[in-house]
Design a protein around this motif. Sequence first.
Motif, PDB file in Angstrom:
ATOM      1  N   ALA A  23      -5.541  -7.941   4.599  1.00  0.00           N
ATOM      2  CA  ALA A  23      -6.366  -9.090   4.992  1.00  0.00           C
ATOM      3  C   ALA A  23      -6.854  -9.877   3.783  1.00  0.00           C
ATOM      4  CB  ALA A  23      -7.557  -8.612   5.825  1.00  0.00           C
ATOM      5  N   ASN A  24      -6.871  -9.253   2.611  1.00  0.00           N
ATOM      6  CA  ASN A  24      -7.360  -9.909   1.395  1.00  0.00           C
ATOM      7  C   ASN A  24      -6.245 -10.434   0.498  1.00  0.00           C
ATOM      8  OD1 ASN A  24     -10.413  -9.660   1.166  1.00  0.00           O
ATOM      9  ND2 ASN A  24      -9.792  -7.648   1.913  1.00  0.00           N
ATOM     10  N   VAL A  25      -5.010 -10.254   0.921  1.00  0.00           N
ATOM     11  CA  VAL A  25      -3.851 -10.652   0.118  1.00  0.00           C
ATOM     12  C   VAL A  25      -2.965 -11.587   0.937  1.00  0.00           C
ATOM     13  CG1 VAL A  25      -1.760  -9.771  -1.003  1.00  0.00           C
ATOM     14  CG2 VAL A  25      -3.895  -8.494  -1.200  1.00  0.00           C
ATOM     15  N   GLY A  26      -2.378 -12.541   0.269  1.00  0.00           N
ATOM     16  CA  GLY A  26      -1.410 -13.415   0.935  1.00  0.00           C
ATOM     17  C   GLY A  26      -1.994 -14.766   1.270  1.00  0.00           C
ATOM     18  N   GLU A  27      -1.366 -15.417   2.201  1.00  0.00           N
ATOM     19  CA  GLU A  27      -1.684 -16.807   2.538  1.00  0.00           C
ATOM     20  C   GLU A  27      -3.150 -17.029   2.902  1.00  0.00           C
ATOM     21  OE1 GLU A  27      -0.314 -20.066   5.868  1.00  0.00           O
ATOM     22  OE2 GLU A  27       1.135 -18.558   5.214  1.00  0.00           O
ATOM     23  N   HIS A  28      -3.730 -16.106   3.635  1.00  0.00           N
ATOM     24  CA  HIS A  28      -5.121 -16.282   4.083  1.00  0.00           C
ATOM     25  C   HIS A  28      -6.115 -15.428   3.289  1.00  0.00           C
ATOM     26  CE1 HIS A  28      -3.675 -18.698   7.362  1.00  0.00           C
ATOM     27  NE2 HIS A  28      -2.818 -17.740   7.675  1.00  0.00           N
ATOM     28  N   GLY A  29      -5.643 -14.686   2.305  1.00  0.00           N
ATOM     29  CA  GLY A  29      -6.522 -13.830   1.515  1.00  0.00           C
ATOM     30  C   GLY A  29      -6.945 -14.500   0.216  1.00  0.00           C
ATOM     31  N   ALA A  30      -7.828 -13.844  -0.494  1.00  0.00           N
ATOM     32  CA  ALA A  30      -8.339 -14.370  -1.759  1.00  0.00           C
ATOM     33  C   ALA A  30      -7.387 -14.082  -2.925  1.00  0.00           C
ATOM     34  CB  ALA A  30      -9.702 -13.742  -2.053  1.00  0.00           C
ATOM     35  N   TYR A  31      -6.405 -13.230  -2.709  1.00  0.00           N
ATOM     36  CA  TYR A  31      -5.483 -12.830  -3.775  1.00  0.00           C
ATOM     37  C   TYR A  31      -4.049 -13.108  -3.356  1.00  0.00           C
ATOM     38  CZ  TYR A  31      -9.672 -10.434  -5.279  1.00  0.00           C
ATOM     39  OH  TYR A  31     -10.960 -10.162  -5.662  1.00  0.00           O
ATOM     40  N   GLU A  32      -3.218 -13.440  -4.352  1.00  0.00           N
ATOM     41  CA  GLU A  32      -1.812 -13.727  -4.071  1.00  0.00           C
ATOM     42  C   GLU A  32      -1.007 -12.473  -3.789  1.00  0.00           C
ATOM     43  OE1 GLU A  32       0.242 -16.363  -6.701  1.00  0.00           O
ATOM     44  OE2 GLU A  32      -1.570 -17.558  -7.031  1.00  0.00           O
ATOM     45  N   ASN A  33      -1.374 -11.364  -4.461  1.00  0.00           N
ATOM     46  CA  ASN A  33      -0.627 -10.122  -4.256  1.00  0.00           C
ATOM     47  C   ASN A  33      -1.547  -8.924  -4.462  1.00  0.00           C
ATOM     48  OD1 ASN A  33      -0.574  -9.423  -7.159  1.00  0.00           O
ATOM     49  ND2 ASN A  33       0.763 -11.219  -7.294  1.00  0.00           N
ATOM     50  N   VAL A  34      -1.053  -7.760  -4.093  1.00  0.00           N
ATOM     51  CA  VAL A  34      -1.854  -6.539  -4.162  1.00  0.00           C
ATOM     52  C   VAL A  34      -2.218  -6.205  -5.607  1.00  0.00           C
ATOM     53  CG1 VAL A  34      -1.864  -4.056  -3.686  1.00  0.00           C
ATOM     54  CG2 VAL A  34      -0.912  -5.635  -2.003  1.00  0.00           C
ATOM     55  N   SER A  35      -1.290  -6.413  -6.536  1.00  0.00           N
ATOM     56  CA  SER A  35      -1.573  -6.103  -7.934  1.00  0.00           C
ATOM     57  C   SER A  35      -2.752  -6.915  -8.457  1.00  0.00           C
ATOM     58  CB  SER A  35      -0.334  -6.370  -8.801  1.00  0.00           C
ATOM     59  OG  SER A  35       0.685  -5.454  -8.488  1.00  0.00           O
ATOM     60  N   GLU A  36      -2.783  -8.183  -8.120  1.00  0.00           N
ATOM     61  CA  GLU A  36      -3.893  -9.041  -8.551  1.00  0.00           C
ATOM     62  C   GLU A  36      -5.211  -8.527  -7.977  1.00  0.00           C
ATOM     63  OE1 GLU A  36      -5.318 -13.435  -7.324  1.00  0.00           O
ATOM     64  OE2 GLU A  36      -3.239 -13.332  -7.999  1.00  0.00           O
ATOM     65  N   TYR A  37      -5.180  -8.122  -6.716  1.00  0.00           N
ATOM     66  CA  TYR A  37      -6.376  -7.596  -6.049  1.00  0.00           C
ATOM     67  C   TYR A  37      -6.852  -6.315  -6.739  1.00  0.00           C
ATOM     68  CZ  TYR A  37      -9.291  -6.149  -2.030  1.00  0.00           C
ATOM     69  OH  TYR A  37     -10.314  -5.764  -1.204  1.00  0.00           O
ATOM     70  N   VAL A  38      -5.954  -5.392  -7.004  1.00  0.00           N
ATOM     71  CA  VAL A  38      -6.324  -4.124  -7.624  1.00  0.00           C
ATOM     72  C   VAL A  38      -6.858  -4.358  -9.035  1.00  0.00           C
ATOM     73  CG1 VAL A  38      -5.423  -1.911  -8.470  1.00  0.00           C
ATOM     74  CG2 VAL A  38      -4.790  -2.735  -6.190  1.00  0.00           C
ATOM     75  N   ARG A  39      -6.213  -5.226  -9.807  1.00  0.00           N
ATOM     76  CA  ARG A  39      -6.707  -5.525 -11.156  1.00  0.00           C
ATOM     77  C   ARG A  39      -8.126  -6.076 -11.103  1.00  0.00           C
ATOM     78  NH1 ARG A  39      -1.272  -7.072 -11.998  1.00  0.00           N
ATOM     79  NH2 ARG A  39      -1.748  -9.208 -11.390  1.00  0.00           N
TER      80      ARG A  39
END
Length: 87
Positions: A23-39
């Motif tokens: 829900a936080n990654v992708g077109e409607h999320g705040a992050y483009e990808n999971v790696s960016e979110y985890v970092r």
Amino acid sequence: MSRPTPTTMTVRLSGPLSDFVAANVGEHGAYENVSEYVRDLIRRDKERQEAEAFERLKAELAGAYSAPESSYKPLTATDVIARNRAR
């Protein structure tokens, strides 16, 4: 100064955790990808830990500065190192 070699890590998530990340990654999320979110999560956690350490240091210094001057005693560097190792 050279940068460290990137490390690849594998994390498995399922159920609610996986859904939350999705829900936080992708077109409607705040992050483009999971790696960016985890970092970003790791950076935030690092900042939180550093802020907590700084607050502990400030509290220690506040106590030291509020102590009466008569409670101070001269210490050598060796005395301080020995005291800190004993803690």
